[in-house]
Write an enzyme that holds these catalytic residues in place. Structure first.
Site, mmCIF file in Angstrom:
data_model
loop_
_atom_site.group_PDB
_atom_site.id
_atom_site.type_symbol
_atom_site.label_atom_id
_atom_site.label_comp_id
_atom_site.label_asym_id
_atom_site.label_seq_id
_atom_site.Cartn_x
_atom_site.Cartn_y
_atom_site.Cartn_z
ATOM 1 N N HIS A 172 -25.156 34.661 21.624
ATOM 2 C CA HIS A 172 -24.890 34.932 20.208
ATOM 3 C C HIS A 172 -24.853 33.655 19.378
ATOM 4 O O HIS A 172 -24.814 33.725 18.154
ATOM 5 C CB HIS A 172 -23.555 35.672 20.060
ATOM 6 C CG HIS A 172 -23.603 37.065 20.620
ATOM 7 N ND1 HIS A 172 -23.586 38.195 19.841
ATOM 8 C CD2 HIS A 172 -23.695 37.503 21.900
ATOM 9 C CE1 HIS A 172 -23.658 39.273 20.602
ATOM 10 N NE2 HIS A 172 -23.713 38.885 21.863
ATOM 11 N N ASP A 380 -24.871 27.921 12.636
ATOM 12 C CA ASP A 380 -24.387 29.266 12.984
ATOM 13 C C ASP A 380 -25.510 29.997 13.718
ATOM 14 O O ASP A 380 -26.675 29.897 13.305
ATOM 15 C CB ASP A 380 -24.026 30.027 11.694
ATOM 16 C CG ASP A 380 -22.920 31.050 11.917
ATOM 17 O OD1 ASP A 380 -22.821 31.568 13.041
ATOM 18 O OD2 ASP A 380 -22.175 31.345 10.960
#
Ligand code: ADP
Ligand code: G6P
Length: 477
Positions: A172, A380
């Protein structure tokens, strides 16, 4: 939390198993010593929960509290199989190796990664525990989907004992380039661990390319396009699958009369012509220091008028015992206090700062109340907050300011794009997003929404699972 059924069932068996560090619900201890369950924090759970609700499967993970092994239970229609962590393991495996070694290293080293051999030993031991749990729960020939950086050794550990399984892995967070990854004293073990999967998924093509290059250069594996061959002759693949959210669920919330009424209340309370909004886990990768500094300067110079504009920043408490996170919280609270002290007046603060976790309906109301959403991470993997904001704007109004360093930037090209390291650039683009014509904003918002509506979490899961096992398509929910 809808529903928790404490009736314990031993040894559940499942043909579809998700393995993640955390269960989708976490156990919290109340002031009176009693315990309750609530939704776990972070993007992984937001994304995977709807996938699992559409499947008859089991989710293996940690409850978020130290101690004894809990019995399997059912919550929110998901079969939950707890794995226990002792306090020492929380210190060394979770707060240590996962969140003070891997997390900063994989996010461009925006904080200094620490390397400790005892932390690594705990990581190996706990990964083995998760692999054992998965081996026990998975039926013959089952599909097991391992999640994220905390469990990178699990695919190989599991394959060693259960070669009958289809094993997928999804990361992720970003996968770093070789120059950074190469610092890790245990780099080969991690690569081998991941390569134990039949399909390794990343958020971006860059992450997949970094991984494949390392397999070729460090491990001498044969690599052809997205396919690699392990020394035992097994062929697996590594590809990008940009993750998403349950768009319909957020849109339904935003359209509901209750959420609309709550959004109006929030706007009335904030009493401003323009509401800027940021919401993040309180994490140093999210660019909070830079964002708040930029707003402070805009208010100070008068480019933003504190009587007309307000910046609402919500920060979810996160990893509060890790040093860097403690430092970050102190810095942010100092900065916000200083700006409000210098530029506020009685009854009016330019920044409204909330350090708290909210239910999803409240999040939707805040998205609906915001004119400009500000998402400025230094790095991110994806950033689901950006996608949630878009899902909550069915009227095609509002504006998204987005960092180039979020995985989401690859898909959300019509956002007002910023480099969070460039404070002046960020200030100019934030003002541009506020002052742009309604027609321009609408045009951008339409295009952005089209992207998220056509690329929701159902599509993501079906793309990944379809590639992992063409016979296995997730049930339509
Ligand atoms: P990360 O996974 O790094 O936390 P993401 O932006 O991908 O970052 O996901 C964050 C998730 O956490 C989103 O689903 C968001 O709605 C949720 N979230 C963030 N802040 C809060 C909060 N204060 N209360 C409740 N949920 C939050
Ligand atoms: C990110 C990570 C997840 C993690 C979440 C919350 O989304 O990718 O793996 O669960 O942050 O962090 P925490 O440490 O509280 O689980």
């Amino acid at each position: 939390m809808d529903d928790v059924n404490n009736e314990s069932k031993s040894n559940p068996q499942a043909s579809f198993v998700v393995v993640a560090n955390r269960l989708p619900v976490e156990q919290v201890t109340n002031d009176d010593g009693s315990t309750t369950w609530r939704t776990s924090p972070g993007g992984l759970v937001t994304a995977m929960e709807p996938v699992m609700k559409n499947q008859d499967g089991a989710w293996i993970g940690w409850s978020g509290a130290p101690g004894e092994k809990l019995d399997p239970f059912e919550a929110d229609d998901i079969k939950q199989v707890p794995v226990e962590l002792s306090q020492d393991e929380i210190n060394e495996y979770y707060e240590g190796f996962s969140n003070a070694t891997l997390w900063p290293l994989y996010h461009d080293s925006v904080a200094f990664p620490e390397y400790h051999r005892e932390w690594w030993d705990a990581y190996v031991k706990v990964n083995q525990r998760f692999a054992d749990a998965a081996a026990e729960v998975a039926e013959e020939g089952a599909t097991v989907w391992v999640q994220d950086y905390q469990l990178q050794l699990v695919p190989k550990m599991l394959r060693d004992v259960r070669p009958d399984l289809k094993i997928g892995f999804f990361l992720h967070i970003p996968f770093p380039p070789g120059e950074l990854f190469g610092q890790l004293p245990w780099r080969e073990r991690i690569l081998e661990g991941l390569a134990g999967a039949d399909l390794v998924g990343f958020q971006t093509p860059e992450g997949a390319a970094n991984f494949l290059r390392l397999l070729r250069t460090r491990m001498n594996y044969q690599v052809q396009r997205d396919t690699f061959t392990t020394p035992d002759g097994r062929r697996s693949r590594a590809r990008a699958y940009p993750i998403s959210i349950d768009v319909q669920m957020f849109e339904d919330l935003a359209r509901s009369p209750e959420v609309k009424a709550r959004a109006k209340e929030i706007r009335d309370d904030l009493d401003a012509k323009t509401v800027f909004f940021g919401v993040d886990r309180l994490d140093y990768t999210k660019g909070l220091r830079q964002r708040i500094r930029a707003f402070g300067e805009l208010f100070k110079s008068g480019e933003l008028d504190a009587d007309e504009a307000v910046f609402l920043q919500v920060a979810t408490p996160s990893r509060e015992r890790v040093e860097e996170y403690k430092r970050l919280r102190d810095d942010i609270e100092l900065l916000v206090g200083r700006i409000n002290g210098d530029m506020g007046r009685i009854g009016r603060s330019p920044i409204t700062y909330l350090h708290n976790t909210f239910p999803r309906s409240e999040m939707a109301a805040m998205y609906l109340a915001a004119d400009v959403m500000v998402v400025t991470p230094l790095r991110d993997g994806m950033n689901l907050v950006a996608k949630e904001y878009l899902a909550c704007r069915p009227n095609n109004d509002g504006a998204l300011v987005l960092s180039e360093f979020a995985g989401a930037a690859l898909e959300l090209k019509q956002a007002y794009m910023v480099n969070p390291y460039d404070i002046n650039g960020m200030k100019n683009t934030t003002l541009q997003a506020m002052n742009d014509t309604a027609a321009n904003k609408r045009r951008r918002m339409r295009a952005l929404r089209r992207q998220v509506v056509t690329h929701d979490i159902k599509k993501w899961a079906s793309d990944f699972l379809g590639d992992l096992d063409p016979d296995m398509k997730p049930d339509e929910g």
